[in-house]
Design a protein around this motif. Sequence first.
Motif, PDB file in Angstrom:
ATOM      1  N   ASP A 238       0.838  -1.223  -0.139  1.00  0.00           N
ATOM      2  CA  ASP A 238      -0.047  -0.091   0.095  1.00  0.00           C
ATOM      3  C   ASP A 238       0.896   1.264   0.083  1.00  0.00           C
ATOM      4  OD1 ASP A 238      -1.419   2.148   2.074  1.00  0.00           O
ATOM      5  OD2 ASP A 238      -2.760   1.324   0.575  1.00  0.00           O
ATOM      6  N   THR A 367      -6.312  -2.117 -13.300  1.00  0.00           N
ATOM      7  CA  THR A 367      -5.362  -1.269 -12.990  1.00  0.00           C
ATOM      8  C   THR A 367      -4.778  -1.919 -11.465  1.00  0.00           C
ATOM      9  OG1 THR A 367      -4.787   1.159 -12.037  1.00  0.00           O
ATOM     10  CG2 THR A 367      -6.833   0.223 -11.375  1.00  0.00           C
ATOM     11  N   THR A 368      -3.505  -1.664 -11.446  1.00  0.00           N
ATOM     12  CA  THR A 368      -2.868  -1.548 -10.046  1.00  0.00           C
ATOM     13  C   THR A 368      -2.952  -0.521  -9.171  1.00  0.00           C
ATOM     14  OG1 THR A 368      -0.619  -0.812 -10.900  1.00  0.00           O
ATOM     15  CG2 THR A 368      -0.988  -3.384 -10.856  1.00  0.00           C
ATOM     16  N   ASN A 369      -2.817  -0.609  -7.833  1.00  0.00           N
ATOM     17  CA  ASN A 369      -2.928   0.535  -6.905  1.00  0.00           C
ATOM     18  C   ASN A 369      -1.576   0.538  -6.162  1.00  0.00           C
ATOM     19  OD1 ASN A 369      -3.598   2.415  -5.282  1.00  0.00           O
ATOM     20  ND2 ASN A 369      -5.451   1.450  -4.573  1.00  0.00           N
ATOM     21  N   PHE A 376      -3.511   4.227  -9.741  1.00  0.00           N
ATOM     22  CA  PHE A 376      -5.347   4.127  -9.374  1.00  0.00           C
ATOM     23  C   PHE A 376      -5.615   5.505  -9.840  1.00  0.00           C
ATOM     24  CE2 PHE A 376      -8.878   3.839  -6.671  1.00  0.00           C
ATOM     25  CZ  PHE A 376      -9.600   2.841  -7.011  1.00  0.00           C
ATOM     26  N   ASP A 377      -5.014   6.639  -9.352  1.00  0.00           N
ATOM     27  CA  ASP A 377      -5.709   7.778  -9.402  1.00  0.00           C
ATOM     28  C   ASP A 377      -5.815   8.400 -11.097  1.00  0.00           C
ATOM     29  OD1 ASP A 377      -6.097   8.387  -6.947  1.00  0.00           O
ATOM     30  OD2 ASP A 377      -4.277   9.693  -6.688  1.00  0.00           O
ATOM     31  N   THR A 397      -9.400  -3.347  -9.713  1.00  0.00           N
ATOM     32  CA  THR A 397      -8.046  -3.385  -9.282  1.00  0.00           C
ATOM     33  C   THR A 397      -7.346  -4.571  -8.928  1.00  0.00           C
ATOM     34  OG1 THR A 397      -8.774  -1.336  -8.098  1.00  0.00           O
ATOM     35  CG2 THR A 397      -6.754  -2.335  -7.341  1.00  0.00           C
TER      36      THR A 397
END
Length: 516
Positions: A238, A367-369, A376-377, A397
């Motif tokens: 994260d 998408t990855t985060n 992600f944005d 995600t």
Amino acid sequence: MTADLSRRHLLQLMGLGTGAAALASIAPGLAWAQAKDTVTIAWPTDVPSWDPNQRTFPDGQALFKLIFEQPIMQDPQLKFVPGLFTEWTTADDGMSLTFKLREGVKFHDGSPLTSRDIRFTWLDRVKESLAGGNKLDQANTWKNITDIELAGDYAGTFRLSAPLTTAVPWLAFMANFVVPEAYIKSAGIEQFRAKPIGTGPYKLAEYQVNSRMVFERNEDYWGDKPAIKTVVVNIIKDPSARAAAMQSGQADLTVNIPVRETERLGKVPGLAAELNPIQRVVLLQLRNDLATADQNLRLALHHAIDKAALSKAFYGGGAVPLSVPAPPGTAGDVPGFVFPYDPEKAKSLLAASGFGPGKPATLKMATTNGHFPSDFDIARALVAMWKKVGIEVELETIEYAKYFELNRGGQLPELTLYSWENATGDPEIFTGYLLNPKMPFSPWRGEQPGDQIAKLFVETNTEKRLAGYRDLNKFAVEMGATIPLLQSVQTLVRKEGLGYRKFGNGWVLAQTMTWS
């Protein structure tokens, strides 16, 4: 007009409040994570395995390079320099490469490195993989190798059945690390993956999957010994948690947190923040089937994207908008070619395929985060931009490691937001692999531009080959086979007293770090 779109406007467009990215309060002041002969790094991803030939895994390179080494290396300016090979010569026809191996190098178990380890790594293992044994991404590059003729313990020649004009770049790139023949044959592949050894500057002392790894300096290393004795890598997926680890003093360095967090942490006493353009391309990968079999839809997706706004909103304008899948100044760049941001053109293309205000086009995107800064944005901003022209995109995600599994299994959705690494800069390793239907690296499986790529793979005239890739890049974008977005930017936050050598491809190598 919309190039002036602010980050606040984009966040409002996506339905995000200004506090969405705020971290929980953390006690002020920084505690040193470790003693000055140790560095603690908060890293975004684990390795897929400790077999460095198994996967072309960009974020694992800095970790692999602690344990393993390559025949050819790159300096901070990305020039190819001697590694375990002291000399090499490629034939004009691209059919062979002759090398001299560095003498006096030892693996971590004390056994000597010889040319037999080179033959094992690039011939025996590749042949095993191609025959259906232990599957290695390395074999995709070297599938045409026929032999490695040895001339004693420290010299030899690679022989190929078809030209490999990028042999030198690949020997310095992903999935091309020397592994020990004797250890793997005696201990077995599973033991090697559990307790890997190489010739590198560090030994793996501790490993907990998806959690923690500890490296201890190799005191018998053949080259300059690192200043840092112990390297601790904590896997923190994260990005907000990585930022928190820096602010609380639990980590000495981290990468790939959002730009806004990088800027905030740069104002914290004792921390230094960097925003570094690197030789990666942020792009959208597309399938050539499902909804994106429609070329009008593919081109409408591209025309609807305001890349300058994305750069300004999420990278402070520091990420260069791209029209082809190659960073500026590299051999595959096409100066003067611009794929325009044109939402009205996007609407007309959609209308030509029967889509309109009452019938939006629908598709899915992965998408990855936290894999690269603001991924992600960016994905959410893209969804908002597409909605304005009549395209509804469902966002999913996925974990970075999951991407590889889905891609190889043909299970990715129509669109995937991805950061494509190519430390070498050669256009073959950008578009040649990105859109090659015979390679496992892209969801695009169309005959075009695959036929053009096949011809360029065997072109040995350098001038013709590079010109061919420039033409290919323009053609691939104009047919909608790929949607390049931005030159990638690496965010990095470190303790002020921690120095490191900066590489143009974004490598962050612990063996170059020093405490002041």
